[in-house]
Design a protein around this motif. Structure first.
Motif, PDB file in Angstrom:
ATOM      1  N   GLY A 184       0.783  -1.229   0.000  1.00  4.17           N
ATOM      2  CA  GLY A 184       0.000   0.000   0.000  1.00  4.17           C
ATOM      3  C   GLY A 184       0.809   1.269   0.000  1.00  4.17           C
ATOM      4  N   GLY A 185       2.108   1.177  -0.328  1.00  7.77           N
ATOM      5  CA  GLY A 185       2.935   2.369  -0.349  1.00  7.77           C
ATOM      6  C   GLY A 185       2.805   3.151  -1.640  1.00  7.77           C
ATOM      7  N   ALA A 186       3.037   4.449  -1.548  1.00 14.82           N
ATOM      8  CA  ALA A 186       3.112   5.311  -2.730  1.00 14.82           C
ATOM      9  C   ALA A 186       4.573   5.704  -2.901  1.00 14.82           C
ATOM     10  N   ILE A 187       5.179   5.265  -3.998  1.00  9.61           N
ATOM     11  CA  ILE A 187       6.582   5.538  -4.281  1.00  9.61           C
ATOM     12  C   ILE A 187       6.673   6.833  -5.080  1.00  9.61           C
ATOM     13  N   ILE A 207      -5.678   1.588   7.636  1.00 12.15           N
ATOM     14  CA  ILE A 207      -6.650   1.653   6.554  1.00 12.15           C
ATOM     15  C   ILE A 207      -7.838   2.481   7.026  1.00 12.15           C
ATOM     16  N   HIS A 208      -8.034   3.627   6.387  1.00 10.58           N
ATOM     17  CA  HIS A 208      -9.162   4.488   6.733  1.00 10.58           C
ATOM     18  C   HIS A 208     -10.304   4.259   5.762  1.00 10.58           C
ATOM     19  N   GLU A 209     -11.484   4.607   6.164  1.00  9.96           N
ATOM     20  CA  GLU A 209     -12.622   4.444   5.289  1.00  9.96           C
ATOM     21  C   GLU A 209     -12.808   5.691   4.448  1.00  9.96           C
ATOM     22  N   TYR A 233     -12.029  -5.251   0.393  1.00  8.34           N
ATOM     23  CA  TYR A 233     -10.737  -4.647   0.052  1.00  8.34           C
ATOM     24  C   TYR A 233      -9.795  -4.699   1.249  1.00  8.34           C
ATOM     25  N   LYS A 234     -10.292  -4.347   2.438  1.00 10.42           N
ATOM     26  CA  LYS A 234      -9.439  -4.337   3.631  1.00 10.42           C
ATOM     27  C   LYS A 234      -8.902  -5.733   3.925  1.00 10.42           C
ATOM     28  N   ASN A 235      -9.764  -6.751   3.795  1.00 12.01           N
ATOM     29  CA  ASN A 235      -9.330  -8.120   4.060  1.00 12.01           C
ATOM     30  C   ASN A 235      -8.290  -8.584   3.048  1.00 12.01           C
ATOM     31  N   VAL A 236      -8.484  -8.223   1.777  1.00 16.02           N
ATOM     32  CA  VAL A 236      -7.510  -8.605   0.748  1.00 16.02           C
ATOM     33  C   VAL A 236      -6.179  -7.915   1.002  1.00 16.02           C
ATOM     34  N   GLN A 237      -6.212  -6.643   1.389  1.00 16.67           N
ATOM     35  CA  GLN A 237      -4.963  -5.943   1.678  1.00 16.67           C
ATOM     36  C   GLN A 237      -4.234  -6.585   2.852  1.00 16.67           C
ATOM     37  N   LEU A 238      -4.974  -7.022   3.862  1.00 15.78           N
ATOM     38  CA  LEU A 238      -4.356  -7.704   5.002  1.00 15.78           C
ATOM     39  C   LEU A 238      -3.754  -9.047   4.584  1.00 15.78           C
ATOM     40  N   MET A 239      -4.440  -9.752   3.663  1.00 17.47           N
ATOM     41  CA  MET A 239      -3.899 -11.015   3.164  1.00 17.47           C
ATOM     42  C   MET A 239      -2.616 -10.774   2.370  1.00 17.47           C
ATOM     43  N   VAL A 240      -2.629  -9.743   1.529  1.00 17.89           N
ATOM     44  CA  VAL A 240      -1.447  -9.402   0.738  1.00 17.89           C
ATOM     45  C   VAL A 240      -0.282  -9.053   1.665  1.00 17.89           C
ATOM     46  N   ASP A 241      -0.566  -8.302   2.715  1.00 14.52           N
ATOM     47  CA  ASP A 241       0.465  -7.915   3.673  1.00 14.52           C
ATOM     48  C   ASP A 241       1.044  -9.145   4.369  1.00 14.52           C
ATOM     49  N   TYR A 242       0.170 -10.076   4.741  1.00 16.62           N
ATOM     50  CA  TYR A 242       0.621 -11.305   5.409  1.00 16.62           C
ATOM     51  C   TYR A 242       1.500 -12.129   4.474  1.00 16.62           C
ATOM     52  N   ILE A 243       1.095 -12.236   3.203  1.00 19.18           N
ATOM     53  CA  ILE A 243       1.882 -12.999   2.227  1.00 19.18           C
ATOM     54  C   ILE A 243       3.236 -12.340   2.006  1.00 19.18           C
ATOM     55  N   ALA A 244       3.254 -10.998   1.916  1.00 18.10           N
ATOM     56  CA  ALA A 244       4.513 -10.282   1.696  1.00 18.10           C
ATOM     57  C   ALA A 244       5.514 -10.561   2.809  1.00 18.10           C
ATOM     58  N   ASN A 245       5.024 -10.701   4.027  1.00 18.08           N
ATOM     59  CA  ASN A 245       5.909 -10.893   5.183  1.00 18.08           C
ATOM     60  C   ASN A 245       6.221 -12.361   5.475  1.00 18.08           C
ATOM     61  N   ASN A 246       5.480 -13.284   4.842  1.00 13.66           N
ATOM     62  CA  ASN A 246       5.628 -14.698   5.198  1.00 13.66           C
ATOM     63  C   ASN A 246       5.757 -15.637   4.011  1.00 13.66           C
ATOM     64  N   SER A 284     -12.149 -17.029  -2.730  1.00 12.53           N
ATOM     65  CA  SER A 284     -13.081 -16.402  -3.671  1.00 12.53           C
ATOM     66  C   SER A 284     -12.937 -14.882  -3.660  1.00 12.53           C
ATOM     67  N   LEU A 285     -12.829 -14.305  -2.471  1.00 12.17           N
ATOM     68  CA  LEU A 285     -12.694 -12.858  -2.331  1.00 12.17           C
ATOM     69  C   LEU A 285     -11.413 -12.372  -2.998  1.00 12.17           C
ATOM     70  N   PHE A 286     -10.321 -13.053  -2.729  1.00 12.56           N
ATOM     71  CA  PHE A 286      -9.018 -12.673  -3.278  1.00 12.56           C
ATOM     72  C   PHE A 286      -9.052 -12.718  -4.808  1.00 12.56           C
ATOM     73  N   LYS A 287      -9.593 -13.809  -5.351  1.00 15.51           N
ATOM     74  CA  LYS A 287      -9.635 -13.978  -6.816  1.00 15.51           C
ATOM     75  C   LYS A 287     -10.537 -12.928  -7.457  1.00 15.51           C
ATOM     76  N   ASN A 288     -11.674 -12.633  -6.858  1.00 14.85           N
ATOM     77  CA  ASN A 288     -12.595 -11.644  -7.410  1.00 14.85           C
ATOM     78  C   ASN A 288     -12.009 -10.238  -7.387  1.00 14.85           C
ATOM     79  N   MET A 289     -11.248  -9.914  -6.351  1.00 16.05           N
ATOM     80  CA  MET A 289     -10.700  -8.569  -6.216  1.00 16.05           C
ATOM     81  C   MET A 289      -9.469  -8.349  -7.078  1.00 16.05           C
TER      82      MET A 289
END
Length: 302
Positions: free
Chosen positions: A122-125, A180-182, A193-206, A229-234
């Motif tokens: 979620g960083g902006a470079i 993550i703000h609304e 979206y929030k759940n997918v971002q948390l999953m992506v963050d977990y995968i990045a670190n593990n 299903s959520l991950f694939k749809n998003m």
């Protein structure tokens, strides 16, 4: 506005798209280019691509989850556009090149792991573009893609990868949005979206550990089937595919920059068995790990 840039803008003018309220979960899988004046966006939106914005004139301010990031003429910004964002303010003379990179394409490139994780978390470079990409290159890429020539399009893809690789060789700033703000206009998919971002963050670190889909789903307190299903749809890519891509990229870096035995690299990249590593690596790169190592070392020497 300088005369050459006015001419370029006239030749590449595009209409501002209709205003979207809520997320744009489009499934575009092609590299795309624009060269135009940025415009104020009242509502947050998001999409699945990696977005590269190159500001040639003027200034603009983004809002990412209520956090502002400003860039000026001569700067560029790179971010994963799944993060809700909008253009909050722009000068009248602003001119920007926009490149949308499909997620699968971005993840297939052997870019520095730190850079990939910053973008995917979620960083902006932001960085100075003058040493990274020129206005003339941006115009040439747009022209090449309009022609639709298969070989030249492939060359453009390689040049976009090299642009990002060149960016990583310079000093850049990463603005991380950990909380993550609304957005002001809530959307039914925002919790997803929030759940997918948390999953992506977990995968990045593990991803270099022996984690399974059940571990990833448990991290966000979701049933594994729903999480998949959520991950694939998003993101238009499965959790398993995404995890393998991250592991392959980790392995590419180790193959290019170390002399570790390939069996050890397989293990350090999260593959339980060397045979599964060899099969996945060949499937994603079209070559064996040893051939990739030899090719990358030859390129380094050159």
């Amino acid at each position: 506005m300088d005369e050459p840039l006015i001419h370029a803008l006239d030749n590449n003018k595009t209409q501002a798209p209709p205003e979207h309220h809520g997320p744009l979960l489009d499934g575009e899988a092609e590299l795309s280019f624009e060269l135009r004046q940025p415009f104020y966006m009242e509502a947050y939106h998001w999409h699945q691509q990696i977005e590269v914005n190159i500001l040639y004139q003027g200034a603009l301010t983004y809002s990412f989850n209520h956090s502002d990031v400003s860039i000026e003429s001569g700067q560029m910004a790179v971010f994963w556009a799944v993060t809700p964002h909008r253009v909050k303010q722009t000068s009248d003379n602003a001119l920007m090149g926009i490149i949308n990179i499909p997620l699968n394409m971005f993840l297939s490139w052997p870019l520095p792991q730190e850079f990939v994780q910053q973008v995917m978390n979620g960083g902006a470079i932001s960085a100075c573009h003058t040493e990274v990409v020129s206005f003339a290159e941006n115009q040439r890429w747009i022209g090449a893609y309009r022609e639709g020539h298969q070989v030249r399009n492939q060359i453009v893809q390689e040049e976009i990868f090299l642009m990002l690789r060149r960016l990583c060789s310079y000093d850049y700033h990463a603005e991380m949005f950990n909380s993550i703000h609304e957005p002001p206009l809530r959307h039914t998919n925002y919790t997803g979206y929030k759940n997918v971002q948390l999953m992506v963050d977990y995968i990045a670190n593990n991803h270099n550990r022996d984690i399974k889909i059940e571990d990833i789903a448990s991290h966000v307190k979701l049933h594994p089937k729903y999480a998949m299903s959520l991950f694939k749809n998003m993101l238009s890519v499965s959790i398993k595919q995404y995890l393998i891509i991250m592991r392959i990229n980790h392995a590419k870096l180790l193959l290019s920059n170390t002399r570790h035995p390939i069996k050890n690299i397989a293990n350090h990249s999260g593959f339980k068995h060397p045979s599964s590593f060899f099969a996945a690596f060949r499937n994603h790169t079209g070559m064996t790990p040893q051939a990739f190592r030899e090719q990358s070392q030859q390129q380094t020497v050159l």
